[in-house]
Design a protein around this motif. Structure first.
Motif, PDB file in Angstrom:
ATOM      1  N   ASN A   1      -2.824  -5.202   7.092  1.00  0.00           N
ATOM      2  CA  ASN A   1      -3.050  -6.252   8.095  1.00  0.00           C
ATOM      3  C   ASN A   1      -3.852  -7.216   7.041  1.00  0.00           C
ATOM      4  O   ASN A   1      -4.895  -7.052   6.718  1.00  0.00           O
ATOM      5  CB  ASN A   1      -3.773  -5.818   9.246  1.00  0.00           C
ATOM      6  CG  ASN A   1      -3.966  -6.954  10.136  1.00  0.00           C
ATOM      7  OD1 ASN A   1      -3.007  -7.739  10.308  1.00  0.00           O
ATOM      8  ND2 ASN A   1      -5.163  -6.776  10.912  1.00  0.00           N
ATOM      9  N   GLU A   2      -3.186  -8.309   6.909  1.00  0.00           N
ATOM     10  CA  GLU A   2      -3.834  -9.465   5.988  1.00  0.00           C
ATOM     11  C   GLU A   2      -3.640 -10.709   6.611  1.00  0.00           C
ATOM     12  O   GLU A   2      -3.024 -11.729   6.259  1.00  0.00           O
ATOM     13  CB  GLU A   2      -3.177  -9.356   4.711  1.00  0.00           C
ATOM     14  CG  GLU A   2      -3.062  -8.013   3.956  1.00  0.00           C
ATOM     15  CD  GLU A   2      -4.532  -7.818   3.546  1.00  0.00           C
ATOM     16  OE1 GLU A   2      -5.382  -8.393   3.232  1.00  0.00           O
ATOM     17  OE2 GLU A   2      -4.392  -6.403   3.057  1.00  0.00           O
ATOM     18  N   PRO A   3      -4.795 -11.012   7.404  1.00  0.00           N
ATOM     19  CA  PRO A   3      -4.670 -12.241   8.277  1.00  0.00           C
ATOM     20  C   PRO A   3      -4.640 -13.408   7.269  1.00  0.00           C
ATOM     21  O   PRO A   3      -4.161 -14.768   7.499  1.00  0.00           O
ATOM     22  CB  PRO A   3      -5.789 -12.205   9.354  1.00  0.00           C
ATOM     23  CG  PRO A   3      -6.095 -10.940   9.621  1.00  0.00           C
ATOM     24  CD  PRO A   3      -5.532 -10.159   8.181  1.00  0.00           C
ATOM     25  N   GLU A   4      -5.649 -13.256   6.273  1.00  0.00           N
ATOM     26  CA  GLU A   4      -6.100 -14.678   5.445  1.00  0.00           C
ATOM     27  C   GLU A   4      -4.713 -14.897   4.573  1.00  0.00           C
ATOM     28  O   GLU A   4      -4.551 -15.866   3.903  1.00  0.00           O
ATOM     29  CB  GLU A   4      -7.115 -14.041   4.362  1.00  0.00           C
ATOM     30  CG  GLU A   4      -6.799 -12.756   3.587  1.00  0.00           C
ATOM     31  CD  GLU A   4      -7.022 -11.547   4.024  1.00  0.00           C
ATOM     32  OE1 GLU A   4      -7.345 -10.605   3.154  1.00  0.00           O
ATOM     33  OE2 GLU A   4      -7.063 -11.388   5.006  1.00  0.00           O
TER      34      GLU A   4
ATOM     35  N   ASN B   1      -1.681 -14.595   5.980  1.00  0.00           N
ATOM     36  CA  ASN B   1      -0.817 -14.859   7.042  1.00  0.00           C
ATOM     37  C   ASN B   1       0.316 -13.704   7.147  1.00  0.00           C
ATOM     38  O   ASN B   1       1.827 -13.832   7.449  1.00  0.00           O
ATOM     39  CB  ASN B   1       0.292 -15.992   6.743  1.00  0.00           C
ATOM     40  CG  ASN B   1      -0.781 -17.171   7.018  1.00  0.00           C
ATOM     41  OD1 ASN B   1      -1.599 -17.302   7.842  1.00  0.00           O
ATOM     42  ND2 ASN B   1      -0.616 -18.083   5.861  1.00  0.00           N
ATOM     43  N   SER B   2       0.031 -12.222   7.062  1.00  0.00           N
ATOM     44  CA  SER B   2       0.484 -11.129   6.980  1.00  0.00           C
ATOM     45  C   SER B   2      -0.144 -10.433   7.986  1.00  0.00           C
ATOM     46  O   SER B   2      -0.940  -9.568   7.799  1.00  0.00           O
ATOM     47  CB  SER B   2       0.708 -10.430   5.567  1.00  0.00           C
ATOM     48  OG  SER B   2       1.613  -9.178   5.597  1.00  0.00           O
ATOM     49  N   THR B   3       0.536 -10.262   9.322  1.00  0.00           N
ATOM     50  CA  THR B   3      -0.040  -9.532  10.384  1.00  0.00           C
ATOM     51  C   THR B   3       0.948  -8.762  11.140  1.00  0.00           C
ATOM     52  O   THR B   3       0.837  -8.506  12.294  1.00  0.00           O
ATOM     53  CB  THR B   3      -1.094 -10.538  11.380  1.00  0.00           C
ATOM     54  OG1 THR B   3       0.241 -11.614  11.831  1.00  0.00           O
ATOM     55  CG2 THR B   3      -2.137 -11.192  10.561  1.00  0.00           C
ATOM     56  N   THR B   4       2.283  -8.857  10.580  1.00  0.00           N
ATOM     57  CA  THR B   4       3.244  -8.249  11.267  1.00  0.00           C
ATOM     58  C   THR B   4       4.063  -7.321  10.455  1.00  0.00           C
ATOM     59  O   THR B   4       3.869  -7.221   9.206  1.00  0.00           O
ATOM     60  CB  THR B   4       4.449  -9.053  11.672  1.00  0.00           C
ATOM     61  OG1 THR B   4       4.831  -9.749  10.594  1.00  0.00           O
ATOM     62  CG2 THR B   4       3.639  -9.995  12.468  1.00  0.00           C
TER      63      THR B   4
ATOM     64  N   GLU C   1       3.731  -7.059  15.709  1.00  0.00           N
ATOM     65  CA  GLU C   1       2.377  -7.421  15.578  1.00  0.00           C
ATOM     66  C   GLU C   1       2.024  -6.093  14.945  1.00  0.00           C
ATOM     67  O   GLU C   1       2.142  -5.065  15.540  1.00  0.00           O
ATOM     68  CB  GLU C   1       1.609  -8.069  16.839  1.00  0.00           C
ATOM     69  CG  GLU C   1       1.936  -9.436  17.144  1.00  0.00           C
ATOM     70  CD  GLU C   1       1.382 -10.345  15.976  1.00  0.00           C
ATOM     71  OE1 GLU C   1       0.535 -10.281  15.127  1.00  0.00           O
ATOM     72  OE2 GLU C   1       2.434 -11.293  15.728  1.00  0.00           O
ATOM     73  N   TRP C   2       0.825  -6.240  14.224  1.00  0.00           N
ATOM     74  CA  TRP C   2       0.183  -5.159  13.365  1.00  0.00           C
ATOM     75  C   TRP C   2       0.047  -3.840  14.338  1.00  0.00           C
ATOM     76  O   TRP C   2      -0.880  -4.297  15.342  1.00  0.00           O
ATOM     77  CB  TRP C   2      -1.055  -5.425  12.445  1.00  0.00           C
ATOM     78  CG  TRP C   2      -1.442  -4.302  11.778  1.00  0.00           C
ATOM     79  CD1 TRP C   2      -2.538  -3.575  12.262  1.00  0.00           C
ATOM     80  CD2 TRP C   2      -0.875  -3.807  10.680  1.00  0.00           C
ATOM     81  NE1 TRP C   2      -2.861  -2.653  10.961  1.00  0.00           N
ATOM     82  CE2 TRP C   2      -1.912  -2.793  10.183  1.00  0.00           C
ATOM     83  CE3 TRP C   2       0.100  -4.133   9.818  1.00  0.00           C
ATOM     84  CZ2 TRP C   2      -1.582  -2.061   9.303  1.00  0.00           C
ATOM     85  CZ3 TRP C   2       0.194  -3.274   8.622  1.00  0.00           C
ATOM     86  CH2 TRP C   2      -0.560  -2.284   8.345  1.00  0.00           C
TER      87      TRP C   2
ATOM     88  N   PRO D   1      -6.667  -1.795  12.381  1.00  0.00           N
ATOM     89  CA  PRO D   1      -6.670  -2.911  11.548  1.00  0.00           C
ATOM     90  C   PRO D   1      -6.970  -2.634  10.093  1.00  0.00           C
ATOM     91  O   PRO D   1      -6.516  -3.126   9.183  1.00  0.00           O
ATOM     92  CB  PRO D   1      -8.271  -3.711  12.028  1.00  0.00           C
ATOM     93  CG  PRO D   1      -8.252  -3.215  13.554  1.00  0.00           C
ATOM     94  CD  PRO D   1      -7.896  -1.737  13.609  1.00  0.00           C
TER      95      PRO D   1
END
Length: 522
Positions: free
Chosen positions: A347-350, A352-355, A361-362, A366
């Motif tokens: 899960n890498e929100p920074e 833009n990889s959250t799926t 969705e992840w 987390p």
């Protein structure tokens, strides 16, 4: 046309054995060796059958990747299957079924290659086609013995089909004899194989997936490298990098292309195992093992074995060490190393990889991490294995040009040409958008370059059945400081003991072959 599309034509063709004199009966439904090997079609079917063990469960369908990756410091067991946990913590027993399946798949390939090498030379047929068939047999036998050497240390080395009862009880050869044979087979293949099949004349024209001169050259160089024959290794890799004949390879722009079903047999691939799902080539029986049959599927189980919870078995997890290693150095434009999200699902929100998969969705904690390489995650699919268990069609890449570049750099460093090694490392780093190595680590000593190459290889080849054999061949398990590092990264190394870097010779083999010897792991 891929080899995988013609493998089924040959299944069963090499299940041919002679009868004892007192039972001299001919079965019209099962052709014997004395009646086979009569023409070009049978020779071609014979070599096709030597490829088939590669898609066996013990080989690259599942167990060779799983039992190799599981022993490295970038992967750890997460499975209810005891054998997989015991593989990862070096406590596996010689009675393990997966160990036996590997052994049987490798020797099935040796047996079939020996039949081709024994019988094809006497067939009246097109000479160029015959040379290509023999070259493939040498390559595939060398490949099988290479896997036996790096996994089982020392093994019997049959080079001809068994003719009498005693031939079935081959003695265990020495390590030196085994490696000599491996290098001989790859060298023979190198001389006989074409650069590609685009311009050959014959029924194998334009067939992707067959062994080539480049594949033989790469594995010959790798065999020399594993034996620390640095000059010989460098000479072979140099042919692939700037030689006049086989310098046809290049890095793909997108790292993900090396693990996708949409870009197989590409410019970076020297050799890969060809898989296909039943919708492509049919088949109703899983290719788990034993003697292949016409109803065999040609699927890989690696994807489902590695896929994350909710999408597969999740039998293994990446270690936190390799995940963190990807984040130690940012790209030249201050982003995460792009190889991270190809190799590991996180899960890498920074970034833009959250799926995962088709936009889910992840669904995990987390901070959870899972394998992504060789699964369908991130490739536009809604589920693993296209909606069914163990139905992956993703080809397994056995050697990539990136490996050639980094092995060449390693050989140069060991030959004292450390500065010359930088340019080949940079090619791999630059594809990941990382800075040139001399900008961040100029003028490394030979020893420091060894450590640097170990890091470069870890990041480039994580979860590709390579890392473990690097650790073993570098002697890290017998270096107290290195072993302590391994144990800090993956506590499964706590139970490693001397000799356990190899898999034990299967007990079933020791029980039936009085001339077979145990190895250091038994």
């Amino acid at each position: 046309m891929k080899v995988r599309n013609i493998l089924m034509l040959s299944i069963g063709m090499l299940a041919i054995t002679g009868c004892e004199d007192e039972l001299n009966l001919e079965n019209p439904n099962s052709m014997t060796a004395s009646l086979y090997w009569a023409d070009e079609d049978q020779a071609l079917a014979g070599i096709n059958a030597v490829y088939t063990p590669l898609i066996n469960d013990g080989y690259y369908m599942r167990m060779t990747p799983a039992l190799t990756d599981g022993r490295a410091d970038d992967f750890k067991a997460d499975s209810p299957w005891p054998d997989l946990g015991q593989i990862s913590n070096f406590t596996i027993l010689p009675t393990s079924d997966p160990i036996r399946w590997m052994w049987e798949a490798y020797y099935q390939q040796v047996f079939r290659a020996n039949q081709v090498l024994q019988n094809a030379p006497d067939i009246e047929m097109d000479e160029d086609l015959k040379q290509r068939i023999l070259g493939q047999a040498y390559f595939l036998r060398g490949l099988a013995y290479f896997h036996l050497a790096i996994n089982f240390e020392k093994v019997p080395i049959p080079l001809t089909p068994a003719q009498v009862q005693e031939d079935y009880y081959q003695p265990t050869g020495t390590e030196e004899e085994l490696w000599t044979q491996i290098k001989s087979d790859f060298a023979q293949a190198q001389q006989m194989l074409p650069v590609d099949y685009e311009n050959v004349n014959g029924p194998d024209r334009a067939q992707l997936g067959r062994a080539t001169k480049g594949a033989a050259t790469g594995f010959l160089g790798k065999a020399h490298l594993y034996q620390e024959e640095w000059s010989d290794a460098a000479a072979e890799f140099r042919k692939l990098i700037d030689g006049p004949e086989v310098n046809i390879y290049s890095l793909m722009d997108d790292y993900r292309d090396n693990f996708s079903p949409f870009s197989e047999n590409n410019a970076e691939s020297l050799f890969e195992v060809q898989f296909a799902n039943p919708d492509q080539v049919g088949g109703s029986v899983k290719n788990y093992g034993g003697e292949p049959q016409n109803a065999w599927q040609q699927v890989s189980s690696t994807g489902h074995t590695y896929a994350q919870d909710g999408f597969g078995y999740s039998d293994f997890l990446p270690t936190r060490w390799i995940y963190n290693k990807y984040k130690e150095e940012e790209t030249v434009d201050d982003n995460i190393d792009p190889r991270l999200l190809v190799t590991i699902a996180s899960n890498e929100p920074e970034a833009n990889s959250t799926t995962v998969y088709g936009g889910v969705e992840w669904p995990h904690a987390p901070d959870a991490i899972y394998p992504r390489k060789y699964t369908h995650d991130g490739l536009g699919f809604d589920s693993e294995s296209e909606g069914g268990n163990e139905l992956s069609e993703i080809n397994y890449r056995l050697m990539r040009y990136a490996d050639v570049l980094l092995m060449y750099a390693e050989a140069l460093n060991e030959l004292g040409q450390t500065q010359e090694a930088y340019q080949y490392i940079n090619q791999v780093r630059n594809r990941a958008n990382l800075a040139d190595l001399e900008d961040i680590a100029p003028s490394l000593s030979q020893e420091d370059m060894r450590d640097q190459l170990a890091e470069e290889r870890a990041l480039e080849f994580a979860i590709e059945s390579i890392r473990w054999h690097d650790i073993r061949r570098w002697g890290w398990l017998y270096d107290a400081d290195k072993l302590a590092e391994l144990r800090s990264r993956d506590n499964e190394f706590d139970s490693w003991r001397a000799g356990k870097e190899y898999l034990p010779i299967p007990q079933s083999e020791l029980d039936v072959n009085p001339n077979a010897e145990p190895n250091s792991a038994n």
